[in-house]
Design an enzyme around this catalytic site. Structure first.
Site, mmCIF file in Angstrom:
data_model
loop_
_atom_site.group_PDB
_atom_site.id
_atom_site.type_symbol
_atom_site.label_atom_id
_atom_site.label_comp_id
_atom_site.label_asym_id
_atom_site.label_seq_id
_atom_site.Cartn_x
_atom_site.Cartn_y
_atom_site.Cartn_z
ATOM 1 N N HIS A 225 -94.682 5.611 -11.334
ATOM 2 C CA HIS A 225 -93.325 5.327 -11.795
ATOM 3 C C HIS A 225 -93.311 4.868 -13.248
ATOM 4 O O HIS A 225 -92.523 5.372 -14.056
ATOM 5 C CB HIS A 225 -92.695 4.245 -10.913
ATOM 6 C CG HIS A 225 -91.273 3.948 -11.276
ATOM 7 N ND1 HIS A 225 -90.223 4.741 -10.870
ATOM 8 C CD2 HIS A 225 -90.729 2.956 -12.037
ATOM 9 C CE1 HIS A 225 -89.086 4.253 -11.349
ATOM 10 N NE2 HIS A 225 -89.368 3.169 -12.070
ATOM 11 N N HIS A 243 -92.273 5.015 -18.997
ATOM 12 C CA HIS A 243 -92.204 4.099 -20.130
ATOM 13 C C HIS A 243 -93.512 4.104 -20.912
ATOM 14 O O HIS A 243 -93.989 3.058 -21.338
ATOM 15 C CB HIS A 243 -91.888 2.682 -19.650
ATOM 16 C CG HIS A 243 -90.589 2.578 -18.930
ATOM 17 N ND1 HIS A 243 -89.374 2.568 -19.579
ATOM 18 C CD2 HIS A 243 -90.293 2.512 -17.604
ATOM 19 C CE1 HIS A 243 -88.395 2.484 -18.701
ATOM 20 N NE2 HIS A 243 -88.919 2.448 -17.494
ATOM 21 N N LYS A 266 -83.667 11.709 -19.477
ATOM 22 C CA LYS A 266 -83.896 10.272 -19.377
ATOM 23 C C LYS A 266 -82.961 9.667 -20.407
ATOM 24 O O LYS A 266 -83.195 9.769 -21.618
ATOM 25 C CB LYS A 266 -85.353 9.924 -19.689
ATOM 26 C CG LYS A 266 -85.629 8.419 -19.710
ATOM 27 C CD LYS A 266 -85.536 7.778 -18.335
ATOM 28 C CE LYS A 266 -85.955 6.299 -18.386
ATOM 29 N NZ LYS A 266 -85.913 5.647 -17.076
#
Length: 324
Positions: A225, A243, A266
């Site tokens: 994730h 990220h 995103k």
């Protein structure tokens, strides 16, 4: 006033998907990073040694285990305030890249959150030294990225070789200053009281253990994730997580960007630019154990809030948000 997004609105990042490619993934591995209609292609680097990462961890070759002496011993001040320890991790990131020397980015003129059009014709990454991907911790990190199904809610097909790559990555970063400091800090704080081998096993379990996300068991992990990204398919497709810069003012090493991944938007993502994999693993693990959901810290010149969301005893998501 709405937050200003520094950077660009579209970043295409593609990794070879082993599930759709029968070739050995130790050859011809390539990452393409592009922006809008302009695409910058990282120099194709033949990672012939990636196949070796699938061997048993005891059969692999690692970097020399450097003795950092007093640098990795937390002070009383750091032990009394984990935010000071977070700042120390920045100082210990000896593998962090240098803007202008290891890579160059073009952030354009910036944009507002509600803007959807591309605000710059140039690529975000205009140049990356191909030697970066040959650094041991970077190379082992990149070798993990094609082990996951990008769509949320699909059970992951985790093989023994995948698990060996995970263990080898943790073994490699455990030889670096940020992870050594993390272990020393957690030990001195009595947060983690086992030996170093158990500490490595704990990191593997924390970051790579599969759990339920999107209603399907064993469909996600903290590592997938946070560092790889996932695509939500409920209603309009959206990118979730993601990220990490190794999947995408030119000196800035903390950016908020909007981009596309696998042709899915995103809308907003903050990420450190040019930091090492071991730094991010150490920082986020420290915030998970010693901090809370909001972690207002300073790393180098950047005041930042590390948002850390728990999913039971695992990391649901963790990412930086730049603060004024």
């Amino acid at each position: 006033m709405e937050d200003l997004i520094k950077g660009v609105d579209e970043v295409e990042i593609r990794h070879r998907d082993r599930r759709n490619d029968d070739d050995d993934d130790s050859n011809n591995s390539e990452s393409n990073v592009g922006v809008g209609h302009s695409r910058f292609t990282w120099a194709q680097v033949h990672m012939d040694h990636w196949g070796l990462y699938k061997r048993l961890t005891s059969e692999q070759q690692y970097s020399e285990d450097v003795n950092y002496a007093a640098d990795i011993e937390p002070s009383e001040e750091e032990l009394s305030d984990y935010t000071i320890a977070c700042a120390k991790l920045w100082e210990l990131d000896f593998n962090r890249l240098t803007p202008g020397e290891d890579y160059e980015i073009d952030v354009g003129e910036g944009k507002r959150v509600h803007d959807t059009e591309d605000m710059t014709e140039a690529s975000l990454f205009t140049w990356v030294n191909e030697d970066v991907l040959r650094k041991p911790t970077y190379s082992r990190f990149c070798a993990l990225l094609n082990n996951y199904n990008p769509y949320q809610g699909y059970k992951e097909d985790e093989t023994d070789e995948d698990k060996q790559e995970q263990a080898a990555f943790i073994e490699e970063i455990s030889r670096t200053a940020p992870i050594k400091y993390l272990y020393a800090y957690l030990s001195c704080s009595s947060i983690f009281t086992e030996d170093e081998e158990e500490f490595k096993r704990m990191l593997i379990e924390l970051w790579f253990t599969l759990y339920d996300r999107g209603g399907t068991s064993e469909s996600s992990s903290s590592f997938e994730h946070v560092f790889v990204g996932e695509i939500k398919q409920r209603g309009e497709e959206q990118v979730s997580g993601f990220h990490n810069w190794l999947q995408p003012d030119a000196e800035t090493q903390l950016l908020t960007v909007q981009f596309e991944w696998n042709e899915v938007l995103k809308s907003l993502s903050s990420m450190f630019i040019g930091v090492s994999p071991e730094f991010e693993i150490a920082l986020y693990t420290l915030c998970f154990f010693a901090g809370g959901q909001e972690n207002h810290i300073e790393v180098g010149p950047y005041p930042v809030n590390i948002k850390c969301y728990r999913l039971g005893d695992k990391i649901g998501s963790v990412f930086p948000i730049a603060e004024a």
